[in-house]
Design an enzyme around this catalytic site. Structure first.
Site, PDB file in Angstrom:
ATOM      1  N   ASN A   9       0.873  -1.182   0.000  1.00 17.17           N
ATOM      2  CA  ASN A   9       0.000   0.000   0.000  1.00 17.17           C
ATOM      3  C   ASN A   9       0.909   1.231   0.000  1.00 17.17           C
ATOM      4  O   ASN A   9       1.469   1.582   1.030  1.00 17.17           O
ATOM      5  CB  ASN A   9      -0.893  -0.037   1.248  1.00 17.17           C
ATOM      6  N   TRP A  10       1.031   1.843  -1.155  1.00 15.14           N
ATOM      7  CA  TRP A  10       1.947   3.001  -1.266  1.00 15.14           C
ATOM      8  C   TRP A  10       1.395   4.237  -0.581  1.00 15.14           C
ATOM      9  O   TRP A  10       2.109   5.219  -0.407  1.00 15.14           O
ATOM     10  CB  TRP A  10       2.197   3.335  -2.742  1.00 15.14           C
ATOM     11  N   LYS A  11       0.120   4.228  -0.249  1.00 15.33           N
ATOM     12  CA  LYS A  11      -0.534   5.416   0.326  1.00 15.33           C
ATOM     13  C   LYS A  11      -0.296   6.619  -0.605  1.00 15.33           C
ATOM     14  O   LYS A  11      -0.236   6.440  -1.817  1.00 15.33           O
ATOM     15  CB  LYS A  11      -0.055   5.649   1.756  1.00 15.33           C
ATOM     16  N   GLU A 170      -4.862  -4.877  10.704  1.00 18.90           N
ATOM     17  CA  GLU A 170      -3.851  -3.854  10.903  1.00 18.90           C
ATOM     18  C   GLU A 170      -4.103  -3.125  12.220  1.00 18.90           C
ATOM     19  O   GLU A 170      -4.938  -2.201  12.270  1.00 18.90           O
ATOM     20  CB  GLU A 170      -3.893  -2.828   9.758  1.00 18.90           C
ATOM     21  N   GLY A 176       2.875   2.467  10.778  1.00 16.21           N
ATOM     22  CA  GLY A 176       3.807   3.579  10.590  1.00 16.21           C
ATOM     23  C   GLY A 176       4.511   4.011  11.864  1.00 16.21           C
ATOM     24  O   GLY A 176       5.123   5.075  11.908  1.00 16.21           O
TER      25      GLY A 176
HETATM   26  P1  13P Z   1       3.312   0.496   7.615  1.00 19.17           P
HETATM   27  O1  13P Z   1       3.830  -0.794   7.033  1.00 19.17           O
HETATM   28  O2  13P Z   1       4.018   1.712   7.091  1.00 19.17           O
HETATM   29  O3  13P Z   1       3.243   0.438   9.118  1.00 19.17           O
HETATM   30  O4  13P Z   1       1.805   0.653   7.116  1.00 19.17           O
HETATM   31  C1  13P Z   1       0.938  -0.422   7.210  1.00 19.17           C
HETATM   32  C2  13P Z   1      -0.281  -0.101   6.462  1.00 19.17           C
HETATM   33  O5  13P Z   1      -1.043   0.768   6.843  1.00 19.17           O
HETATM   34  C3  13P Z   1      -0.534  -0.820   5.203  1.00 19.17           C
HETATM   35  O6  13P Z   1      -1.811  -0.598   4.744  1.00 19.17           O
END
Ligand code: 13P
Length: 253
Positions: A9-11, A170, A176
């Protein structure tokens, strides 16, 4: 056998050229190093999907996903993206209900139920996210919280529809933050989720659904987390922005 899936998930990261380079790198290393038995899903910002589809081509077991979609099929929804548009640019997965969408865009369980319906109707695979905030974990109410999210958004589905979903657990406190859930915490929640699905849809359905872990997953901890018998892969944020790290997580199986 459940599908093993690692989705990135690149956001809201990567401009167009950066996204193309990252995808080329992922595809090239995937072809060289990964056995086809792990499905990789790349979820970039919407505007990159069409071009990245061209880079992925027909690489076996590498797919494209969107990070969101609108709950309506079409119409006057300025700025929004429909499931048919996603299909037309070769996306096959859609992340639904990420905690950032729940928190910053006010998406409720009931609203997400509609998005799941729209996604399934279009023949796309929802990656449905669930997970508790820190204060709920500290109160010891995390199992109840997560299973309630699933009940509210998914329990109206038929068993056949439910089979088509992927679930991502999650924990919000791990996203994050660099603070990952322990392998035991992940496995224990995944087992609870599977048992909850089994109670409603039956063992066959529950056993067939891939449940991914997300939250500060990286090459150094993926192996331990993926060892859990109910952990079928990961939804990766930060570490999916580097081809080497993303592939090393895929190779952790
Ligand atoms: P991180 O791997 O940066 O903690 O993010 C997880 C996430 O939200 C994936 O959708």
């Amino acid at each position: 056998m459940r599908k093993k899936i690692v989705a990135g998930n690149w956001k809201m990261n990567k401009a167009f050229d950066e996204g193309k380079s990252l995808t080329s790198e992922i595809v090239n290393i995937y072809k060289d190093e990964v056995k086809d038995d792990v499905t990789a899903v790349i979820c970039p910002p919407y505007i990159h999907l069409h071009s990245l589809a061209g880079i992925i081509g027909n690489t076996t077991n590498v797919f494209l996903g969107a990070q969101n979609c609108n709950d309506h099929e079409s119409g006057a929804y300025t700025g929004e993206i429909s499931v048919d548009m996603l299909k037309s640019v070769c996306a096959t997965f859609v992340i639904i209900g990420h905690s950032e969408r729940r928190e910053y865009f006010g998406e409720t369980d009931e609203f997400l139920a509609k998005k799941v319906d729209t996604t399934l109707k279009a023949g796309l695979t929802p990656i449905f996210c669930c997970g508790e905030p820190l204060e709920i974990r500290e109160k010891g109410a995390h199992f109840e919280f997560v299973t309630q999210q699933l009940t509210n958004s998914l329990f109206h589905l038929s068993a056949d529809e439910m089979k088509k979903l992927v679930i991502a657990y999650e924990p919000i406190w791990a996203i994050g933050t660099g603070k990952t859930a322990s392998a035991e915490q992940a496995q224990e929640m995944h087992a609870k989720i599977r048992a909850h699905l089994s109670g409603k849809f039956g063992d066959d359905v529950a056993e067939s659904i891939s449940i991914l872990y997300g939250g500060s997953c990286k090459p150094s901890n993926a192996n331990e987390i993926f060892a859990g018998k109910d952990v079928d892969g990961g939804l990766i944020g930060g570490a999916s922005l580097k081809a080497r790290d993303f592939i090393d997580i895929i190779k952790s199986f």
